[in-house]
Design a protein around this motif. Sequence first.
Motif: not given
Length: 736
Positions: A450-451, A506-511
């Motif tokens: 997904x990323x 930084x770890x969860x690089x999702x909006x």
Amino acid sequence: MSGWDEGGVYYSDQAQFPHGEGGGGEQAEKANRHTALQKFKEFIRNFQHKSQPNVFPYREALLSNPKYLLVNLADLIAYDPDQTLPQYLRHNPADYLPLFETAAAEVLAGLKSRVAGETGEMEEPVPGEVQVLLRSEQDSVSMRSLGAQYISKLVKISGIVIAASRTKAKATYVTLLCKNCKNVKLVPCRPGLGGAIVPRSCDHIPQPGEEPCPIDPWIVVPDKSKYVDQQTLKLQENPEDVPTGELPRNMLLSIDRHLVQTIVPGTRLTIMGIYSIFQAANSSTSHRGAVAVRQPYIRVVGLEETSKANSRSPANFTRDEVEEFKKFASDSNVYEQICSKIAPSIFGHGDVKKALACLLFGGSRKSLPDGVKLRGDINVLLLGDPSTAKSQFLKFVEKTAPVAVYTSGKGSSAAGLTASVVRDNSTREFYLEGGAMVLADGGVVCIDEFDKMRAEDRVAIHEAMEQQTISIAKAGITTVLNSRTSVLAAANPPSGRYDDLMTAQDNIDLQTTILSRFDLIFIVKDIRMYSQDKNIASHIIKVHASADAATSEARNSKEDNWLKRYIQYCRTECHPRLSESAASRLQESYVKIRQDMRRQANETGEAAVIPITVRQLEAIVRLSEALAKMTLSHVANDNHVLEAIRLFNISTMDAARSGINQHINLTPEVANEIKQAETHIKRRMGIGSYISERRLIDELTRMGLNESIVRRALLVMHQREEVEYKRERRVIVRKA
């Protein structure tokens, strides 16, 4: 080609619709057709079920809805002991189905005149157009097996509608006018995508002194021709029927009259139709020498939706199955048994399996009085280290969910996930083709990697995840498609592994906009523990050792099928609601969670990466309903709410808290090392200067410092706003 006025007018010296070679053959054919017409009339008038004597279902159906008549072939077989009528319809449907419709129209006219006579209002009966639709209980054939041997036969296939054209007017009779003698002729058109066969010469006999009519004297008079509505659909194979490595096949369908505009893209259909052929208008094979090549299509004479968006037909379940399901649901530990059946080959991850069980069962979809619809589908995000079985979970859900589509983020575009606008080669008109989320309507979409999706493609599914619709405004097409589907996504952190020394942002690089739409967000870490590693290794060795056993494979497929049927039954029969005590408990818990997050944000000076909003409250409601649905309970009680809150706390809440204030609770030795590292960083960097993060770490590690200590010192300085950490270029800027 879509009618007589688009290249479908043919000229021929042959007689129209010849039957047989000699006169005897034609006479026999006429006798057969007359007999069949009488039998069809008797069937409509006199058929009655054995269980319901003196009830005539087809008579009543005609009177209640005179536009069309739905006929089950099983009833026709039961009524006709000689099997002649079913054989006629199966092997020569193009000739005998119009007879059936004529019989239905005549029976309807007779019934109307009788009803009018009883009420004293006598009127002249006018035979109307009645469309006969067929349905059958027999198994459908594969779209791949349709070949030349099926041409002009009755076939039954199933699939997903991926495109629908606009409605057109198809001529049933073309009115021709002779240019010379003004003679008028009515010529029938072939049904489906066929055109009219126009004679080459006029049959008018010229009088003495009158000029004879030339060859091809006819002019089409559109205003005086007869028309019906017609629409073309594109039917694609069900995703589960496509062999691995093969492209899905699709088939062109032609529907007319009362079937028009009843189907939208994304609908799963089982259709009965006549396997026919037509000559494409601008086909590349229409040049000289390849005139005999024709395109296949199916003229639909009956269709039914095999699945509805919110439920499935309860008729699919036998009485024994229903009793078995109810007995299983009455067990006290049904929740644990279902979770044990979720991905049994994967070791551990008990809470992830419970979340996936909730996703498969789903909550209750609701419609409010003002027309707003609240989704019942649960969305889950698995984020974490590689080799933690995320993709295996997705594959299991794809296999177990009643309707599922699996896709990868890097290989999916916004149009492939939602819908695309395509131009038809023959008609040059635009039409919609549904993407993965439209095809999975009523099921689950599994999105791996997904990323790796582009940000603009990820934005395209925002509406589909919350409002469960897809709005399209392209090429003059403005419409809304349904995508009532759950989303199960798997992603890796930007650095590849989950780094405890980095912030949650930084770890969860999702909006934040996409994160708030997930009901549960699991951080899946690869924890290095001796005892756990030993257990995992032992489990994997056992899985590989028993993988070749055919008996275990058969047993597993049987268990998977049973679980799929049970999920299907629960989604159909059970629509739970919260009890009053559970609702008040949930309200208190939500207020407390909001207070805790607000306090933490005040202490750290930064907001959580995953916001806790009303969407998360609705997520806990959906989880509670899914837990109640597993036990076929129509009320979600306090225990269901407590388990839903527990799942929410260990998933989304832990992810929201991760990375906040990570530099607290340090031992004095580590705190001293961090201070030394800070001093070295300040010496290395002047105020206003910047340096690559990697270069700074390499230089300080050469001086004997630990890399993790340097990272943590940078994090502490960043939170004190002594340095600015620029993620885009991976550089550190020293601030005054």
